[in-house]
Design an enzyme around this catalytic site. Sequence first.
Site, short mmCIF file in Angstrom:
data_model
loop_
_atom_site.label_atom_id
_atom_site.label_comp_id
_atom_site.label_asym_id
_atom_site.label_seq_id
_atom_site.Cartn_x
_atom_site.Cartn_y
_atom_site.Cartn_z
N GLY A 238 5.07 8.48 -20.38
CA GLY A 238 4.77 7.67 -19.20
C GLY A 238 5.56 6.39 -19.02
CD GLU B 85 1.36 3.21 -23.92
OE1 GLU B 85 1.86 3.76 -22.91
OE2 GLU B 85 0.58 3.79 -24.68
CG ASP B 86 1.91 4.95 -19.32
OD1 ASP B 86 1.27 4.52 -20.31
OD2 ASP B 86 1.89 6.15 -18.98
CG ASP C 146 -8.07 4.05 -20.50
OD1 ASP C 146 -9.16 3.83 -21.02
OD2 ASP C 146 -7.95 4.70 -19.44
CE LYS D 273 -7.32 2.93 -15.81
NZ LYS D 273 -7.60 4.36 -15.98
CG PHE E 199 -6.72 9.21 -12.89
CD1 PHE E 199 -6.48 9.21 -14.26
CD2 PHE E 199 -5.96 10.05 -12.08
CE1 PHE E 199 -5.51 10.03 -14.81
CE2 PHE E 199 -4.97 10.87 -12.62
CZ PHE E 199 -4.75 10.86 -13.99
CB VAL E 200 -3.37 4.63 -11.25
CG1 VAL E 200 -4.22 3.69 -10.42
CG2 VAL E 200 -3.33 4.16 -12.70
CG ASP F 94 0.71 12.75 -16.77
OD1 ASP F 94 0.17 11.72 -17.20
OD2 ASP F 94 0.48 13.89 -17.23
NE ARG G 230 5.10 12.49 -17.33
CZ ARG G 230 4.08 12.05 -18.07
NH1 ARG G 230 3.68 10.81 -17.95
NH2 ARG G 230 3.46 12.83 -18.92
P1 5GP Z 1 -5.39 4.50 -24.61
O1 5GP Z 1 -4.92 4.93 -25.96
O2 5GP Z 1 -5.13 3.05 -24.31
O3 5GP Z 1 -6.84 4.85 -24.38
O4 5GP Z 1 -4.67 5.43 -23.58
C1 5GP Z 1 -3.45 5.17 -23.03
C2 5GP Z 1 -2.92 6.41 -22.36
O5 5GP Z 1 -3.94 7.05 -21.57
C3 5GP Z 1 -1.81 6.09 -21.39
O6 5GP Z 1 -0.56 6.03 -22.04
C4 5GP Z 1 -1.92 7.23 -20.40
O7 5GP Z 1 -1.21 8.34 -20.86
C5 5GP Z 1 -3.40 7.58 -20.37
N1 5GP Z 1 -4.10 6.97 -19.21
C6 5GP Z 1 -5.07 6.05 -19.23
N2 5GP Z 1 -5.48 5.73 -17.99
C7 5GP Z 1 -4.72 6.45 -17.14
C8 5GP Z 1 -4.65 6.56 -15.70
O8 5GP Z 1 -5.37 5.89 -14.91
N3 5GP Z 1 -3.73 7.43 -15.19
C9 5GP Z 1 -2.91 8.19 -15.98
N4 5GP Z 1 -2.06 9.01 -15.37
N5 5GP Z 1 -2.95 8.11 -17.35
C10 5GP Z 1 -3.85 7.25 -17.91
#
Ligand code: 5GP
Length: 180
Positions: free
Chosen positions: A48, A103-104, A107, A135, A157-158, A164, A170
């Site tokens: 991402g 990072e993209d 979360d 977030k 969710f975006v 993606d 993407r």
């Molecule tokens: P974390 O490890 O912080 O819980 O998760 C991060 C990953 O979750 C991101 O790199 C992404 O792949 C995915 N993710 C979390 N929220 C979103 C969202 O709103 N949209 C998309 N497309 N991916 C998300």
Amino acid sequence: MRSINEQGYHFEEWLTPSEIAKDVQQVAARINADYRDKEPLFVVVLNGAFVFAADLLRALSDVRCEVTFIRVSSYYGMATTGKLEFIVPLQQVVDNRDVIIVEDIVDSGLTIHQLKAHMRAQGASSVKVATMLYKPNKLEYDDAKPDYIGHEITDEFVIGYGLDFDGFVRNLDAIYKVKE
Ligand code: 5GP
């Protein structure tokens, strides 16, 4: 306002390309100031983050840097033993380096929490995180709070700008939010 339908869901444009560009410039200005006299190693988390990383790195006019890529998958099922699997492993030696993970979106923070521990264990002198989106309401790991943030978002969710939906979209030039 632009909108798209993807796999039966309706998405509306939330950050336009020019708004994204402003966010990227704001993050780049801070990194330019903080790393002017250093030679950081950027670790871009695939898939991402490739779009954000491409824009961010080209805006770092004052920083002499290296860039490398990793791809990881984390397991949410067993949170306590939560193991990070490297699908594309770290190719670069991080010992004594100032690392900036790109990072993209952050979360729960699990990915960043585990990556930071990994970089520290490998001897990185510092580890910071730059992310396009964050977030804050979802964060479960205190040490995963990003240092450089393009834009904060609530729980929606975006997609787009690298993010993606089941591997697709993407390549959208804006960030879209799902609408009920
Ligand atoms: P974390 O490890 O912080 O819980 O998760 C991060 C990953 O979750 C991101 O790199 C992404 O792949 C995915 N993710 C979390 N929220 C979103 C969202 O709103 N949209 C998309 N497309 N991916 C998300």
